[in-house]
Every structure is written in C-alpha cells, then in structure tokens.
Design an enzyme around this catalytic site. Structure first.
Site, PDB file in Angstrom:
ATOM      1  N   ALA A  66       0.639  -1.331   0.480  1.00 18.98           N
ATOM      2  CA  ALA A  66       0.045   0.040   0.405  1.00 18.98           C
ATOM      3  C   ALA A  66       0.959   1.067   0.198  1.00 18.98           C
ATOM      4  O   ALA A  66       2.163   1.432   0.508  1.00 18.98           O
ATOM      5  CB  ALA A  66      -0.924  -0.131   0.859  1.00 18.98           C
ATOM      6  N   GLY A 111       0.505  -4.963   0.668  1.00 16.67           N
ATOM      7  CA  GLY A 111      -0.870  -5.364   0.568  1.00 16.67           C
ATOM      8  C   GLY A 111      -0.471  -5.436  -0.810  1.00 16.67           C
ATOM      9  O   GLY A 111      -1.893  -6.840  -1.737  1.00 16.67           O
ATOM     10  N   GLU A 114      -1.072  -9.694   0.202  1.00 18.29           N
ATOM     11  CA  GLU A 114      -2.684  -9.762   0.367  1.00 18.29           C
ATOM     12  C   GLU A 114      -3.434  -9.458  -1.278  1.00 18.29           C
ATOM     13  O   GLU A 114      -4.281 -10.567  -1.195  1.00 18.29           O
ATOM     14  CB  GLU A 114      -3.011  -8.596   1.413  1.00 18.29           C
ATOM     15  CG  GLU A 114      -2.650  -8.838   2.662  1.00 18.29           C
ATOM     16  CD  GLU A 114      -2.332  -7.486   3.734  1.00 18.29           C
ATOM     17  OE1 GLU A 114      -3.487  -7.838   4.372  1.00 18.29           O
ATOM     18  OE2 GLU A 114      -2.376  -6.105   3.214  1.00 18.29           O
ATOM     19  N   GLU A 134       4.342  -5.548   7.715  1.00 22.62           N
ATOM     20  CA  GLU A 134       3.496  -4.628   8.425  1.00 22.62           C
ATOM     21  C   GLU A 134       3.877  -3.815   9.363  1.00 22.62           C
ATOM     22  O   GLU A 134       4.493  -3.283   9.625  1.00 22.62           O
ATOM     23  CB  GLU A 134       2.371  -4.234   7.906  1.00 22.62           C
ATOM     24  CG  GLU A 134       1.973  -4.559   6.806  1.00 22.62           C
ATOM     25  CD  GLU A 134       1.695  -5.400   6.254  1.00 22.62           C
ATOM     26  OE1 GLU A 134       1.111  -5.523   5.113  1.00 22.62           O
ATOM     27  OE2 GLU A 134       2.645  -6.165   6.571  1.00 22.62           O
TER      28      GLU A 134
END
Length: 258
Positions: A66, A111, A114, A134
């Site tokens: 992200a 992300g 994911e 993260e």
C-alpha cells in the site's frame, strides 16, 4: 470509467488481463488504484464473455504494498477507513464469479501479498518476493493478510511471516504453499495465459459454482460445507452445460460449452 492506474484487456478467448500500471511507484496501492480495481472487477464479474481473469503488475513489481505516503499521516479513524477500502476491493477479487489467477512478476509485499491471496491461483516469477512487512512499519496487515495468509499457509508460517516482517523468495513461497508454480520471468505470462485458457475451455457455470462452493464452504463446519456442495451440484443439472457436457462424453466428442 477511464482507467489511469490499471490496464484492462479482454481477449477473444474469454480471458481478461488486469495490469496494475504504476510502474514508477512499483504499483503501490493508493486509493485511486483501489477504486479502479473495484470498478474493473465489478465489470468483469458481470461480463459473460469473460471466463477467467489474470491479475499482474507492470514492470518489476506485482504490487510493492500500500502507498506509504498516503497512509503515513492518517489518524485511527482514517486508517480504519483506508483498511476497509482495501478489504472491500480485495473481496471483490475473491468473490468475482470468474477464477482469478495472480501472475506475480516481482515484489508482492504487504498489500501486494494480500492482493495475491485474494486470487484463486498464484503463479510466481522466479524473481518474485513475498512478505507482510507491516509490523516493521508499526501497523498490522490491513487488507486481509491476518486472515487469508493463515488460511493459505497455516497458522505457524503465517504468524512467522507477519511477526518477523520477513521477505521470502519464490522457492520458499512454493514450499509453504503460497504459490502454485514458479516460472522464469519471460515465461510467466505465457504460462498464466495457458492455464487461463485451460480453465476457460471448461463449463463456465460449473467453474463458477465450484468457486462459490469452495470459498463459502471453507468458512463453515464440514456439515454445512457439504450442503453448500450439494446445492451447487444440484444447480448444475439445471444448466445447458451439464446437458452438453454429459452428452458429449457419451458421444465420445469434445463438449461445446456456451
């Protein structure tokens, strides 16, 4: 919607290719990318001409994560909202009625990992890198990583990846079951298209019912899951594909699914 951050190509053989196209940012996911992905998968879900979807990234990255520059100044309520946007978008990928193949061509971090987990099948370049970094940024995975990773590679390995913020290569990803196959970089898309073509030749309704049964059944107890499968199995017998598939088998010819 005119896409700026993604490319959407629909091929004549029922295969669609979605390419995240922020190459200079290593395809990092900001709000605009997430919005475009949501629109694209809504469109693909409704398009009966599409039988299978390939999701990949431009350049040397699948998705590097992200967008940190967007997340850094967020307060708690804003972080919750951004996480929800990512989760909602990835749920559209997971629940898309068409099978989705992730062609992971490079970095799949945070992300990006994911996003690949929301796909049905993951193919990796030999240069691909996976991770959930993260905790090294002071946050948890926020787009489904704590839930989908554990369902894919098991509790112990998922916890190790998340707690350590470590990054693994394609071979380790294959060993733990995070990816299905590894290919050389110049072969990855050809192999993804080959797999998508094989899927697209089968009954679209049967594939879609199978995906629904798998995704819904895995969330429940075994008895409920069996009822989900029985329902999907029964519904197949109301389709023209079932009639054609079994007729073709008995007539010793290839089926012509519509």
């Amino acid at each position: 919607m005119d896409f700026v951050n993604i490319l959407l190509e629909k091929k004549d053989d029922g295969i669609a290719i979605v390419t995240i196209n922020r190459e200079k940012a290593l395809n990092a996911l900001n709000s605009d990318v997430l919005d475009e992905l949501a629109v694209a998968f809504d469109e693909l879900d409704k398009d009966d001409s599409v039988k299978c979807v390939i999701l990949t990234g431009a350049g040397r990255s699948f998705v590097a994560g992200a967008d940190i520059s967007e997340m850094a100044p967020l307060e708690a309520a804003q972080g919750y909202k951004f996480g929800k946007k990512g989760m909602d978008t990835f749920m559209k990928v997971e629940k898309c009625s068409k099978p989705v193949i992730a062609a992971v061509n490079g970095f799949a971090l945070g992300g990006g990992c994911e996003l690949s987990l929301s796909c049905d099948i993951r193919l990796a370049s030999s240069k691909a890198k996976f991770g959930q970094p993260e905790t090294g940024l002071g946050i948890t995975p926020g787009f489904g990583g704590t839930q989908r990773l554990i369902r894919t590679v098991g509790s112990g390995m998922a916890k190790e990846m998340i707690y350590t913020a470590g990054i693994i290569g394609a071979e380790e990803a294959l060993r733990i079951g995070l990816v299905n196959h590894i290919y050389e970089p110049d072969q990855l898309m050809d192999e993804a298209i080959k797999l998508a073509t094989t899927i697209a030749k089968n009954s679209a309704s049967a594939v879609q019912y199978s995906k629904s049964a798998i995704n819904n059944g895995v969330q429940t107890d075994i008895e409920t899951a069996m009822e989900i499968e029985r329902s999907a199995f029964g519904l197949c017998f109301a389709t023209e594909d079932q009639k054609e598939g079994m007729k073709a088998f008995l007539e010793k010819r290839s089926p012509e699914f519509k």
